[in-house]
Design a protein around this motif. Sequence first.
Motif, PDB file in Angstrom:
ATOM      1  N   THR A 128      33.058  53.483  55.048  1.00 32.48           N
ATOM      2  CA  THR A 128      34.185  53.173  55.928  1.00 32.48           C
ATOM      3  C   THR A 128      34.570  51.689  55.882  1.00 32.48           C
ATOM      4  O   THR A 128      35.698  51.336  56.202  1.00 32.48           O
ATOM      5  N   VAL A 156      47.392  57.352  61.132  1.00 26.72           N
ATOM      6  CA  VAL A 156      47.140  55.999  61.645  1.00 26.72           C
ATOM      7  C   VAL A 156      48.297  55.085  61.246  1.00 26.72           C
ATOM      8  O   VAL A 156      48.706  55.041  60.093  1.00 26.72           O
ATOM      9  N   GLU A 159      46.303  48.983  60.684  1.00 26.45           N
ATOM     10  CA  GLU A 159      44.871  48.721  60.472  1.00 26.45           C
ATOM     11  C   GLU A 159      44.061  48.899  61.760  1.00 26.45           C
ATOM     12  O   GLU A 159      42.949  49.416  61.742  1.00 26.45           O
ATOM     13  N   ARG A 160      44.691  48.529  62.870  1.00 27.71           N
ATOM     14  CA  ARG A 160      43.985  48.637  64.163  1.00 27.71           C
ATOM     15  C   ARG A 160      43.685  50.115  64.468  1.00 27.71           C
ATOM     16  O   ARG A 160      42.575  50.470  64.854  1.00 27.71           O
ATOM     17  N   GLU A 161      44.683  50.974  64.260  1.00 25.64           N
ATOM     18  CA  GLU A 161      44.476  52.416  64.523  1.00 25.64           C
ATOM     19  C   GLU A 161      43.472  53.016  63.539  1.00 25.64           C
ATOM     20  O   GLU A 161      42.714  53.913  63.885  1.00 25.64           O
ATOM     21  N   THR A 163      40.943  51.442  62.189  1.00 28.42           N
ATOM     22  CA  THR A 163      39.617  51.007  62.644  1.00 28.42           C
ATOM     23  C   THR A 163      39.180  51.841  63.840  1.00 28.42           C
ATOM     24  O   THR A 163      38.027  52.275  63.923  1.00 28.42           O
ATOM     25  N   ALA A 164      40.138  52.116  64.752  1.00 34.03           N
ATOM     26  CA  ALA A 164      39.810  52.917  65.940  1.00 34.03           C
ATOM     27  C   ALA A 164      39.416  54.336  65.538  1.00 34.03           C
ATOM     28  O   ALA A 164      38.445  54.899  66.048  1.00 34.03           O
ATOM     29  N   ALA A 165      40.170  54.922  64.575  1.00 33.41           N
ATOM     30  CA  ALA A 165      39.851  56.288  64.120  1.00 33.41           C
ATOM     31  C   ALA A 165      38.460  56.324  63.499  1.00 33.41           C
ATOM     32  O   ALA A 165      37.677  57.244  63.749  1.00 33.41           O
ATOM     33  N   GLY A 167      36.073  54.641  64.293  1.00 37.89           N
ATOM     34  CA  GLY A 167      35.068  54.464  65.333  1.00 37.89           C
ATOM     35  C   GLY A 167      34.775  55.745  66.098  1.00 37.89           C
ATOM     36  O   GLY A 167      33.883  55.810  66.924  1.00 37.89           O
ATOM     37  N   GLN A 168      35.537  56.828  65.804  1.00 40.34           N
ATOM     38  CA  GLN A 168      35.311  58.123  66.466  1.00 40.34           C
ATOM     39  C   GLN A 168      33.956  58.694  66.030  1.00 40.34           C
ATOM     40  O   GLN A 168      33.499  58.428  64.912  1.00 40.34           O
ATOM     41  N   THR A 172      31.353  57.907  62.820  1.00 40.41           N
ATOM     42  CA  THR A 172      30.145  57.101  63.017  1.00 40.41           C
ATOM     43  C   THR A 172      28.887  57.955  62.874  1.00 40.41           C
ATOM     44  O   THR A 172      27.820  57.446  62.560  1.00 40.41           O
TER      45      THR A 172
END
Length: 410
Positions: A128, A156, A159-161, A163-165, A167-168, A172
């Motif tokens: 990732t 997405v 880039e922010r979205e 990274t957030a996706a 992090g789901q 992870t």
Amino acid sequence: MQQAPTVLHVGWMSRAVDALVRSGAEVTCAVKPADAPAARTVCARTIVVPDPTRSTDVLAGLARAGLAADAFDAVCSGLEFCLLDAAAIAGDQAGVSRALAMRDKFVQKRGVRDAGVRTADCAVLDETGAAATALPSFPQVLKPLDGGGARNTFLVADERELTAALGQPEFTAGGGPWLLEEYIPGVEFQVDGFVEGGELRLMSISRYVQNLIEVHSGGLVAHIVLPPRTHPELYAKVRALAETAFKALGHHDGVFHLEVFQHAEDGEIVFGECGARVGGGRTDEVVERAFGVRLHDVWARLATGRPSGVTSSPGHADDKVFGGMNLSARPGPVRAVPSAGEVLDRPGVVYAEVSAGPGTVLPDTTEATNLRAGLAVVSGADEREVEDRMRRLADWFAAQVAQETSDTAG
Ligand SMILES: Nc1ncnc2c1ncn2[C@@H]1O[C@H](COP(=O)(O)OP(=O)(O)OP(=O)(O)O)[C@@H](O)[C@H]1O
Ligand SMILES: [Mg+2]
């Protein structure tokens, strides 16, 4: 091949196995324990294995039964996740390559792109960490490499979205590799039919009422067949794409379920993905009513090396339009649900099945397009009437389902 071919079907799918039996085949089925009772009612022989999607398990099961994989006239599967294993079990290396090209999202897109077919730019994400720079621009779609039903598929915007996706918990918790794709804006279609001797013999184009990715925000999972007479330009464009794509993928004989987009900016057709299987939901019932072809029967004959049995050129029904849809309701335990007969009484419904019943715990159907409480095929005079009836049916069905939670709250 002899008159009654001996066939090994990998995994359990009643409509596929029934079609094989109807075609005169002597069927051995490799299934997991839970499916054994159903398989035994129709198959000549049932081999019970831990997991039929693993060729290791199927080969070991065959060996325990004293059977050799190469003793069958054909090894096949109607299940997408068993197609590659069926070819591997048969020891058919060329078949494995073809199955891979019709299955792996990255290999498939590269294959059609090399043949000049327009498709999303994509990159495999091994870890990732490299996500942000994998593709040149946003929006992007993040998805599993071998996904189904749009599960864990995220749009997405930046880039922010992304990274957030990532992090789901789905990401992870491990898993991967994953696929990142350039987002294609536009209306999505499913295209169903079959190829025989390299010729595209049947092509049914359906518009998804909402693009499938919208399932995650509660979108209706439904498709409506567009008659060729009212959409000649679309049929011509999709045919050109499909013929090039199938040639590139080596798909010369078999059924297909293709997904394409009509690009929002220029109206051109963009390849989404394609499977060598009958489309999901009740695509079989929809195509049979719209074009008079039973896709499972065609699949059974082509998958066992015989002619499709379709002798004429299939035409669309003159007077009606058909579509298929999921029936859903809020997740949780169910106390009462409309019967298939009650669904059939709704305007335009020509086929219904309800899988949920009292005591069923309904899943969160926004997680994937293959989670549902039932299925219906809806008819109408035109596309607009079918869509209107579908939306009313979806609302009616959801309102009729009595849930334990709402009762106790009330
Ligand atoms: N590159 C893309 N651009 C726009 N939408 C996309 C893209 N990739 C996927 N989607 C959306 O997400 C949905 C699911 O993606 P995709 O078809 O790749 O996966 P799937 O889960 O394998 O579906 P299936 O059950 O058809 O095998 C698509 O039907 C489409 O709505
Ligand atoms: Mg898909």
